[in-house]
Design a protein around this motif. Structure first.
Motif, PDB file in Angstrom:
ATOM      1  N   VAL A 312      52.273 -71.568 -98.382  1.00  0.00           N
ATOM      2  CA  VAL A 312      53.264 -71.178 -97.386  1.00  0.00           C
ATOM      3  C   VAL A 312      52.656 -70.029 -96.592  1.00  0.00           C
ATOM      4  O   VAL A 312      52.109 -69.082 -97.168  1.00  0.00           O
ATOM      5  CB  VAL A 312      54.612 -70.790 -98.027  1.00  0.00           C
ATOM      6  N   ALA A 313      52.720 -70.121 -95.259  1.00  0.00           N
ATOM      7  CA  ALA A 313      52.029 -69.166 -94.396  1.00  0.00           C
ATOM      8  C   ALA A 313      52.973 -68.615 -93.346  1.00  0.00           C
ATOM      9  O   ALA A 313      53.820 -69.329 -92.807  1.00  0.00           O
ATOM     10  CB  ALA A 313      50.829 -69.838 -93.714  1.00  0.00           C
ATOM     11  N   GLY A 314      52.815 -67.313 -93.054  1.00  0.00           N
ATOM     12  CA  GLY A 314      53.636 -66.699 -92.015  1.00  0.00           C
ATOM     13  C   GLY A 314      53.024 -65.420 -91.507  1.00  0.00           C
ATOM     14  O   GLY A 314      52.080 -64.877 -92.100  1.00  0.00           O
ATOM     15  N   GLN A 315      53.554 -64.944 -90.390  1.00  0.00           N
ATOM     16  CA  GLN A 315      53.071 -63.746 -89.732  1.00  0.00           C
ATOM     17  C   GLN A 315      54.226 -62.765 -89.548  1.00  0.00           C
ATOM     18  O   GLN A 315      55.356 -63.185 -89.291  1.00  0.00           O
ATOM     19  CB  GLN A 315      52.454 -64.074 -88.350  1.00  0.00           C
ATOM     20  N   SER A 316      53.939 -61.475 -89.683  1.00  0.00           N
ATOM     21  CA  SER A 316      54.940 -60.432 -89.508  1.00  0.00           C
ATOM     22  C   SER A 316      56.066 -60.629 -90.540  1.00  0.00           C
ATOM     23  O   SER A 316      55.793 -60.655 -91.736  1.00  0.00           O
ATOM     24  CB  SER A 316      55.453 -60.438 -88.068  1.00  0.00           C
ATOM     25  N   ALA A 317      57.324 -60.835 -90.095  1.00  0.00           N
ATOM     26  CA  ALA A 317      58.390 -61.119 -91.051  1.00  0.00           C
ATOM     27  C   ALA A 317      58.112 -62.416 -91.802  1.00  0.00           C
ATOM     28  O   ALA A 317      58.503 -62.575 -92.965  1.00  0.00           O
ATOM     29  CB  ALA A 317      59.737 -61.196 -90.339  1.00  0.00           C
ATOM     30  N   GLY A 318      57.420 -63.344 -91.152  1.00  0.00           N
ATOM     31  CA  GLY A 318      57.021 -64.570 -91.828  1.00  0.00           C
ATOM     32  C   GLY A 318      55.989 -64.314 -92.907  1.00  0.00           C
ATOM     33  O   GLY A 318      55.970 -65.005 -93.935  1.00  0.00           O
ATOM     34  N   GLY A 319      55.114 -63.324 -92.700  1.00  0.00           N
ATOM     35  CA  GLY A 319      54.158 -62.958 -93.737  1.00  0.00           C
ATOM     36  C   GLY A 319      54.841 -62.365 -94.954  1.00  0.00           C
ATOM     37  O   GLY A 319      54.465 -62.628 -96.099  1.00  0.00           O
ATOM     38  N   LEU A 320      55.858 -61.541 -94.704  1.00  0.00           N
ATOM     39  CA  LEU A 320      56.687 -61.026 -95.795  1.00  0.00           C
ATOM     40  C   LEU A 320      57.334 -62.173 -96.555  1.00  0.00           C
ATOM     41  O   LEU A 320      57.325 -62.214 -97.795  1.00  0.00           O
ATOM     42  CB  LEU A 320      57.767 -60.100 -95.210  1.00  0.00           C
ATOM     43  N   THR A 321      57.874 -63.140 -95.810  1.00  0.00           N
ATOM     44  CA  THR A 321      58.574 -64.257 -96.431  1.00  0.00           C
ATOM     45  C   THR A 321      57.628 -65.166 -97.203  1.00  0.00           C
ATOM     46  O   THR A 321      58.000 -65.711 -98.254  1.00  0.00           O
ATOM     47  CB  THR A 321      59.346 -65.044 -95.363  1.00  0.00           C
ATOM     48  N   ALA A 322      56.405 -65.354 -96.713  1.00  0.00           N
ATOM     49  CA  ALA A 322      55.436 -66.164 -97.446  1.00  0.00           C
ATOM     50  C   ALA A 322      55.165 -65.554 -98.823  1.00  0.00           C
ATOM     51  O   ALA A 322      55.146 -66.253 -99.846  1.00  0.00           O
ATOM     52  CB  ALA A 322      54.144 -66.283 -96.644  1.00  0.00           C
ATOM     53  N   ALA A 323      54.957 -64.226 -98.853  1.00  0.00           N
ATOM     54  CA  ALA A 323      54.726 -63.559-100.141  1.00  0.00           C
ATOM     55  C   ALA A 323      55.977 -63.613-101.023  1.00  0.00           C
ATOM     56  O   ALA A 323      55.879 -63.747-102.248  1.00  0.00           O
ATOM     57  CB  ALA A 323      54.298 -62.110 -99.908  1.00  0.00           C
ATOM     58  N   PHE A 324      57.152 -63.514-100.404  1.00  0.00           N
ATOM     59  CA  PHE A 324      58.398 -63.603-101.164  1.00  0.00           C
ATOM     60  C   PHE A 324      58.590 -64.999-101.748  1.00  0.00           C
ATOM     61  O   PHE A 324      59.048 -65.161-102.894  1.00  0.00           O
ATOM     62  CB  PHE A 324      59.583 -63.232-100.280  1.00  0.00           C
ATOM     63  N   ALA A 325      58.231 -66.033-100.980  1.00  0.00           N
ATOM     64  CA  ALA A 325      58.380 -67.402-101.471  1.00  0.00           C
ATOM     65  C   ALA A 325      57.549 -67.623-102.722  1.00  0.00           C
ATOM     66  O   ALA A 325      57.992 -68.275-103.676  1.00  0.00           O
ATOM     67  CB  ALA A 325      57.992 -68.397-100.382  1.00  0.00           C
ATOM     68  N   ALA A 326      56.310 -67.093-102.742  1.00  0.00           N
ATOM     69  CA  ALA A 326      55.464 -67.228-103.926  1.00  0.00           C
ATOM     70  C   ALA A 326      56.054 -66.479-105.110  1.00  0.00           C
ATOM     71  O   ALA A 326      55.938 -66.908-106.265  1.00  0.00           O
ATOM     72  CB  ALA A 326      54.056 -66.729-103.621  1.00  0.00           C
ATOM     73  N   PHE A 327      56.699 -65.338-104.851  1.00  0.00           N
ATOM     74  CA  PHE A 327      57.333 -64.556-105.906  1.00  0.00           C
ATOM     75  C   PHE A 327      58.595 -65.252-106.424  1.00  0.00           C
ATOM     76  O   PHE A 327      58.825 -65.358-107.635  1.00  0.00           O
ATOM     77  CB  PHE A 327      57.685 -63.167-105.375  1.00  0.00           C
ATOM     78  N   GLN A 328      59.418 -65.730-105.490  1.00  0.00           N
ATOM     79  CA  GLN A 328      60.717 -66.295-105.835  1.00  0.00           C
ATOM     80  C   GLN A 328      60.603 -67.687-106.444  1.00  0.00           C
ATOM     81  O   GLN A 328      61.329 -68.013-107.388  1.00  0.00           O
ATOM     82  CB  GLN A 328      61.591 -66.346-104.569  1.00  0.00           C
ATOM     83  N   ARG A 329      59.692 -68.514-105.894  1.00  0.00           N
ATOM     84  CA  ARG A 329      59.579 -69.893-106.339  1.00  0.00           C
ATOM     85  C   ARG A 329      58.117 -70.276-106.600  1.00  0.00           C
ATOM     86  O   ARG A 329      57.558 -71.149-105.942  1.00  0.00           O
ATOM     87  CB  ARG A 329      60.213 -70.833-105.314  1.00  0.00           C
TER      88      ARG A 329
END
Length: 427
Positions: A312-329
Motif C-alpha cells: 500500500v503506497a501513499g504520499q503526505s497524508a497518504g504516506g501516513l495512511t500507508a504506514a497505518f494500514a501495515a500497522f492496523q492490518r
C-alpha cells in the motif's frame, strides 16, 4: 554576445519597484555579461542571449559562486511578453518558495527585471542533487498585491501560475484546471528512468470501475489473465492524481519490462476528495481496503491474497495512511511505501506523532516499510527521521532515504518507482 561569459563583469542595474533592495541581486555570470553588453550598446545582445537559452534550456545552471563542487548557481529567467507586460513576477520553486510563504514573506521570490531589457531573473544556490517543480506568476498590480501570502491569495496564485516556456524538459502535469509545472533537475538528482514512457515495452491495460460506490482505476500487467495468478498487488492512494494525470501505468509497464517487479496488479483509489475522512489513520477506511477492496481484487484479478506481496503506497497524508494500514492490518498489507508521510499527525489535543507512538509500544508487526522524505520538507523531515528510528529500534525491516527536494510529485514519481522495485522486487 559571447559565451561563456567574461570574468567578473560589473554588476547589473535592476528594476524591481520602489523597494528593490529587498530583492536579492542577480548573481549569474551569464546575465552579468548580457547586462554589460546591453550597457555598451552591442547590437542584438539580448536576442543572442535568448537564442542561447532556447538552445541550452532554462533555468541557467552555473558553477557555485562560493566554489563548492556540490552546489550550483541556478538562475530562473523569464522573457517579458510585450502583449502582457508585468509589474512583478514571482518564481514559485516548489517548497523553496512555500517555506517563505508559510512565514508570510514572499519578497525573496520576486524576480528582478534588468533595466533596458525584457529579462526577469532570480538566482538560487542549490545542491547538485536538487529536483523541484516550478512556475512563474506574473502580475500587473501593486507590489503589495503580488506579495500577499494568505491562503486565498496563494490559491489564486497557484491557479494562475504558468510553466517556463524555455525549459526543454517534460512538464509535470497538474489537475483541477491548473497549468502544468516545469521541472528543475540538477546533474546529481536521482535518475527517473523508470518514469518516462517508453515505446519498447509491452503495455498493460487500464480499467476504470467502482467498488462499493468508490471510483477505482485498475492497471493490469501485460498478458494478464485472472486465472494465471496469484499476482502481486500495489494499492495506490490518491488514484485520481496517479492515474489520469501522471500516468502511473507507464511506471508499472517499465518495471515489468525490466523485470524489476513480479507481475503486479495496480489498484488506484480516489481519495483526494475525502482526505480528512480517509487519510488520517482511519481504521474504518483501512478495514474497507482490507475486507472489501482486496477480496474484490482477488476475485476479479487474482491479486491480493498474499500480504507479503501486497504493498500500500501513499504520499503526505497518504504516506501516513500507508504506514497505518501495515500497522492496523498486517494480515493484508505486508508492505508499506510512505513518501513524505505526515507523521506529525494529529494537530489537536491528542499527542502528536500518534502513529510513531503506536509502533513504539505495540507488538511488532510482520511488515516491511519503505520511507522517503525530502530534505527541503521542513515540516516533515524530523518527524520522518524519528519514525525511522523507532522502527529500527523495534527491529522492523525498514528502508529509508532522503531526497533533495520537497513535497512534490516531481520527486515522488521517481521515488514511487524506486520504492515499488525495492519492496516487490526483493528476493
Amino acid at each position: 554576445m559571447t559565451y561563456p561569459p567574461r570574468r567578473n563583469p560589473p554588476a547589473p542595474s535592476v528594476s524591481a519597484g520602489p523597494n528593490r533592495s529587498e530583492v536579492p541581486t542577480v548573481r549569474s555570470p551569464l546575465l552579468r555579461t548580457l547586462f554589460e553588453d546591453v550597457r555598451e550598446g552591442k547590437p542584438d545582445a539580448e536576442e543572442a542571449f535568448w537564442r542561447y537559452v532556447s538552445e541550452t534550456g532554462a533555468p541557467l545552471v552555473e558553477p557555485d559562486p562560493e566554489g563548492e563542487a556540490d552546489h550550483r548557481l541556478v538562475t530562473f529567467v523569464r522573457r517579458e511578453d510585450p502583449a502582457r507586460p508585468a509589474t512583478h513576477v514571482l518564481a514559485l520553486v516548489h517548497t523553496v518558495t512555500d517555506k517563505d510563504r508559510h512565514a508570510g514573506d514572499l519578497a525573496p521570490h520576486l524576480m528582478e527585471r534588468a533595466e533596458g531589457t525584457g529579462v526577469w531573473a532570480i538566482s538560487h544556490r542549490l545542491r547538485t542533487d536538487h529536483r523541484a517543480s516550478y512556475q512563474f506568476h506574473a502580475t500587473c498590480g501593486t507590489r503589495e498585491d503580488a506579495l500577499r501570502a494568505d491562503r486565498p491569495s496563494w490559491r489564486r496564485v497557484l491557479d494562475q501560475a504558468e510553466p517556463d516556456p524555455l525549459n526543454t524538459g517534460s512538464p509535470l502535469p497538474s489537475r483541477d484546471g491548473r497549468n502544468p509545472a516545469s521541472v528543475l533537475e540538477l546533474p546529481e538528482a536521482p535518475d527517473q528512468l523508470r518514469v518516462r514512457r517508453r515505446e519498447d515495452v509491452d503495455r498493460g491495460e487500464s480499467l476504470d470501475t467502482e467498488v462499493d460506490g468508490r471510483r477505482i482505476t485498475v492497471h493490469l500487467p501485460p498478458g494478464h489473465r485472472p486465472d494465471a495468478g496469484p499476482y502481486a498487488l500495489a494499492v495506490l492512494l490518491d488514484g485520481e492524481m496517479w492515474g489520469p494525470v501522471l500516468g502511473v501505468g507507464d511506471i508499472f509497464d517499465n518495471l515489468h519490462a525490466d523485470g524489476e517487479i513480479p507481475s503486479t496488479v495496480a489498484v488506484l483509489i480516489d481519495t483526494m476528495g475525502r482526505r480528512m475522512e480517509d487519510l488520517a489513520c482511519s481504521a474504518p477506511f483501512v478495514d474497507w481496503l482490507a475486507d472489501t477492496l482486496l477480496p474484490w481484487v482477488e476475485q476479479e484479478y487474482g491479486a491480493g491474497a498474499d500480504a507479503a506481496r501486497t504493498v500500500v503506497a501513499g504520499q503526505s497524508a497518504g504516506g501516513l495512511t500507508a504506514a497505518f494500514a501495515a500497522f492496523q492490518r498486517p494480515d493484508r498489507f505486508g508492505l508499506a511505501l510512505s513518501q513524505s508521510g505526515s507523521f506529525w499527525w494529529p494537530d489537536d489535543d491528542r499527542d502528536g506523532e500518534w502513529l510513531t507512538g503506536r509502533y513504539a509500544w505495540a507488538e511488532r508487526r510482520p511488515v516491511t516499510l519503505h520511507l522517503e522524505v525530502g530534505r527541503q520538507e521542513w515540516m516533515l523531515l524530523e518527524e520522518n527521521r524519528r519514525f525511522r528510528n523507532i522502527l529500527r529500534a523495534r527491529g522492523y525491516d525498514v528502508r529509508y532515504r532522503e531526497f533533495n527536494g520537497g513535497h512534490d510529485y516531481a520527486c515522488w514519481r521517481g521515488g514511487l518507482a524506486d520504492g515499488l522495485a525495492g519492496l516487490l522486487g526483493r528476493p
